[in-house]
Scaffold this active site. Sequence first.
Site, PDB file in Angstrom:
ATOM      1  N   ASN A 114       0.816  -1.223   0.000  1.00 31.02           N
ATOM      2  CA  ASN A 114       0.000   0.000   0.000  1.00 31.02           C
ATOM      3  C   ASN A 114       0.852   1.277   0.000  1.00 31.02           C
ATOM      4  O   ASN A 114       0.385   2.340   0.397  1.00 31.02           O
ATOM      5  CB  ASN A 114      -0.985  -0.008   1.182  1.00 31.02           C
ATOM      6  CG  ASN A 114      -0.308  -0.303   2.506  1.00 31.02           C
ATOM      7  OD1 ASN A 114       0.923  -0.212   2.607  1.00 31.02           O
ATOM      8  ND2 ASN A 114      -1.080  -0.629   3.518  1.00 31.02           N
ATOM      9  N   ARG A 251       2.977   6.183  12.289  1.00 34.87           N
ATOM     10  CA  ARG A 251       2.264   5.640  13.443  1.00 34.87           C
ATOM     11  C   ARG A 251       2.055   6.748  14.462  1.00 34.87           C
ATOM     12  O   ARG A 251       2.945   7.577  14.697  1.00 34.87           O
ATOM     13  CB  ARG A 251       3.041   4.486  14.106  1.00 34.87           C
ATOM     14  CG  ARG A 251       2.980   3.174  13.344  1.00 34.87           C
ATOM     15  CD  ARG A 251       1.559   2.582  13.263  1.00 34.87           C
ATOM     16  NE  ARG A 251       1.521   1.355  12.497  1.00 34.87           N
ATOM     17  CZ  ARG A 251       1.144   1.264  11.214  1.00 34.87           C
ATOM     18  NH1 ARG A 251       0.755   2.333  10.552  1.00 34.87           N
ATOM     19  NH2 ARG A 251       1.105   0.090  10.602  1.00 34.87           N
ATOM     20  N   GLN A 280      -5.960   2.782  18.475  1.00 27.49           N
ATOM     21  CA  GLN A 280      -6.918   2.745  17.379  1.00 27.49           C
ATOM     22  C   GLN A 280      -7.936   1.642  17.643  1.00 27.49           C
ATOM     23  O   GLN A 280      -7.524   0.581  18.103  1.00 27.49           O
ATOM     24  CB  GLN A 280      -6.201   2.482  16.043  1.00 27.49           C
ATOM     25  CG  GLN A 280      -5.421   3.692  15.593  1.00 27.49           C
ATOM     26  CD  GLN A 280      -4.871   3.586  14.176  1.00 27.49           C
ATOM     27  OE1 GLN A 280      -4.229   4.498  13.702  1.00 27.49           O
ATOM     28  NE2 GLN A 280      -5.097   2.496  13.491  1.00 27.49           N
ATOM     29  N   HIS A 299      -7.638   5.904  10.044  1.00 28.29           N
ATOM     30  CA  HIS A 299      -6.519   5.188   9.405  1.00 28.29           C
ATOM     31  C   HIS A 299      -6.994   4.544   8.086  1.00 28.29           C
ATOM     32  O   HIS A 299      -7.322   3.365   8.034  1.00 28.29           O
ATOM     33  CB  HIS A 299      -6.001   4.121  10.367  1.00 28.29           C
ATOM     34  CG  HIS A 299      -4.671   3.583   9.992  1.00 28.29           C
ATOM     35  ND1 HIS A 299      -3.872   2.917  10.865  1.00 28.29           N
ATOM     36  CD2 HIS A 299      -3.985   3.608   8.825  1.00 28.29           C
ATOM     37  CE1 HIS A 299      -2.763   2.550  10.268  1.00 28.29           C
ATOM     38  NE2 HIS A 299      -2.811   2.952   9.009  1.00 28.29           N
TER      39      HIS A 299
HETATM   40  P1  NAI Z   1      10.098   0.724   4.609  1.00 33.51           P
HETATM   41  O1  NAI Z   1      10.595  -0.357   5.486  1.00 33.51           O
HETATM   42  O2  NAI Z   1      10.215   0.589   3.136  1.00 33.51           O
HETATM   43  O3  NAI Z   1      10.753   2.112   5.017  1.00 33.51           O
HETATM   44  C1  NAI Z   1      10.913   2.529   6.317  1.00 33.51           C
HETATM   45  C2  NAI Z   1      12.167   3.402   6.369  1.00 33.51           C
HETATM   46  O4  NAI Z   1      12.273   3.963   7.662  1.00 33.51           O
HETATM   47  C3  NAI Z   1      13.439   2.591   6.107  1.00 33.51           C
HETATM   48  O5  NAI Z   1      14.211   3.217   5.107  1.00 33.51           O
HETATM   49  C4  NAI Z   1      14.131   2.592   7.460  1.00 33.51           C
HETATM   50  O6  NAI Z   1      15.550   2.569   7.362  1.00 33.51           O
HETATM   51  C5  NAI Z   1      13.637   3.894   8.042  1.00 33.51           C
HETATM   52  N1  NAI Z   1      13.790   3.989   9.479  1.00 33.51           N
HETATM   53  C6  NAI Z   1      13.671   3.011  10.413  1.00 33.51           C
HETATM   54  N2  NAI Z   1      13.920   3.513  11.621  1.00 33.51           N
HETATM   55  C7  NAI Z   1      14.215   4.819  11.459  1.00 33.51           C
HETATM   56  C8  NAI Z   1      14.580   5.859  12.356  1.00 33.51           C
HETATM   57  N3  NAI Z   1      14.724   5.619  13.673  1.00 33.51           N
HETATM   58  N4  NAI Z   1      14.793   7.089  11.844  1.00 33.51           N
HETATM   59  C9  NAI Z   1      14.684   7.305  10.523  1.00 33.51           C
HETATM   60  N5  NAI Z   1      14.354   6.358   9.624  1.00 33.51           N
HETATM   61  C10 NAI Z   1      14.127   5.131  10.097  1.00 33.51           C
HETATM   62  O7  NAI Z   1       8.567   0.912   5.020  1.00 33.51           O
HETATM   63  P2  NAI Z   1       7.425   1.714   4.253  1.00 33.51           P
HETATM   64  O8  NAI Z   1       6.678   0.800   3.369  1.00 33.51           O
HETATM   65  O9  NAI Z   1       7.989   2.944   3.678  1.00 33.51           O
HETATM   66  O10 NAI Z   1       6.473   2.077   5.481  1.00 33.51           O
HETATM   67  C11 NAI Z   1       6.943   2.899   6.542  1.00 33.51           C
HETATM   68  C12 NAI Z   1       5.938   2.901   7.674  1.00 33.51           C
HETATM   69  O11 NAI Z   1       4.757   3.570   7.262  1.00 33.51           O
HETATM   70  C13 NAI Z   1       5.460   1.502   8.105  1.00 33.51           C
HETATM   71  O12 NAI Z   1       6.359   0.877   8.985  1.00 33.51           O
HETATM   72  C14 NAI Z   1       4.144   1.818   8.745  1.00 33.51           C
HETATM   73  O13 NAI Z   1       4.321   2.126  10.108  1.00 33.51           O
HETATM   74  C15 NAI Z   1       3.663   3.057   8.002  1.00 33.51           C
HETATM   75  N6  NAI Z   1       2.572   2.736   7.071  1.00 33.51           N
HETATM   76  C16 NAI Z   1       1.363   3.364   7.248  1.00 33.51           C
HETATM   77  C17 NAI Z   1       0.300   3.058   6.445  1.00 33.51           C
HETATM   78  C18 NAI Z   1      -1.010   3.774   6.604  1.00 33.51           C
HETATM   79  O14 NAI Z   1      -2.021   3.257   6.127  1.00 33.51           O
HETATM   80  N7  NAI Z   1      -1.047   4.928   7.235  1.00 33.51           N
HETATM   81  C19 NAI Z   1       0.379   2.011   5.417  1.00 33.51           C
HETATM   82  C20 NAI Z   1       1.734   1.509   5.221  1.00 33.51           C
HETATM   83  C21 NAI Z   1       2.764   1.835   6.064  1.00 33.51           C
END
Ligand code: NAI
Length: 350
Positions: A114, A251, A280, A299
Amino acid sequence: MKVVMVLYPGGPAAKENPELLGCAENALGLRKFIESQGHELVSITDTGAELERHLPTTHVLVATPFWPAYMTRERIQMSPELRLLLTAGVGSDHFDLAAAAERRITVAEITGSNVVSVAEHVVMQVLALVRNYMPSYEDVVHGGWNIGPLAARSHDLEDKTVGIVGMGRIGQRVAARLKPFDVRMFYYDNRRLSAAEEQVLGARFLPLDTLVPECDVISINAPLTPATERLFNLERLRRMKKGAYLVNTARGRIVDTQALVDVLKDGHLAGYAGDVWYPQPATPDHPWRTMPHHAMTPHVSGTTLEAQRRYANGVKECLAAFFDGRPIEREYLIAEGGKIVSPSYSYAYT
Ligand code: NAI
């Protein structure tokens, strides 16, 4: 095997629109598939007592971030048969990952399913805040024509400085979509992109504490881990530029609940948007519902009809592998074999 799905209630929309796969009634469109393989499927909306009644006999639990079944350490202890925790979507912080890994329970999510949906939502909310869209819309609905006060809080996005915290799949898609608005763009991530990737996206790396006071708009796109919980606490929110905007579709717990209300009330931040809350569903009296200058939604960003189809297919793929005793796609794995293996999470758990 007993598969329990905990999904949001679809209500009348579940019948009216069979494409609403992500609701409990439609069970990701996987009932036939699961039952035809000789397994049992229970699909529920209750994240409390009913879920807990099933836990002692559940082998696989499927849940979504939109309507989280919080699988705490206690609940994992109540689930002696549990072998697979699956997130239908992205972001598995609703499961206690350390407790799951200790029990050698596999945790997986549908990586990438997504990310476009969320990136589009971020762009929409950035524009909604910067252009002062919500009050302008309200004005029309309530019979007004108050150009003065509406224009007094409305800006162009062009030439503004945008910061992306967490430059993974979503962060990079946000950057690509904002680049044509002719903004200056910075990012922070604990894994730096290559120079070529930075150039394509038009984003330069800055350490977090340098990025924060530079930006007119910040988008948070990092997972919730012990390292990001309350990353935007009062101190960091106060270090943001006066009059800046914050968008958080990552989040809710990455931003301190009361500190955010305070900086919006005293005008330090000009606006906040996103679609993630804690807990939530948000309680009716959650302070973010009524704080000034917000443009929040429930959400929903990652559960468009297209996203639901993609994450339903991914869940099917994972279940098929699990039932056949084959390995789950490596990119989907968050925890396996007693370890947290996803590179976006593992650094925060070692
Ligand atoms: P991803 O794993 O591709 O990217 C996450 C990035 O955050 C990575 O590059 C990682 O190195 C970085 N990261 C981790 N810890 C960090 C920190 N302490 N400081 C800075 N960067 C850090 O994941 P993606 O697909 O981009 O999703 C990210 C987050 O978005 C998910 O974990 C989820 O919590 C949230 N999300 C929310 C959705 C919604 O419906 N609102 C749907 C999909 C994801």
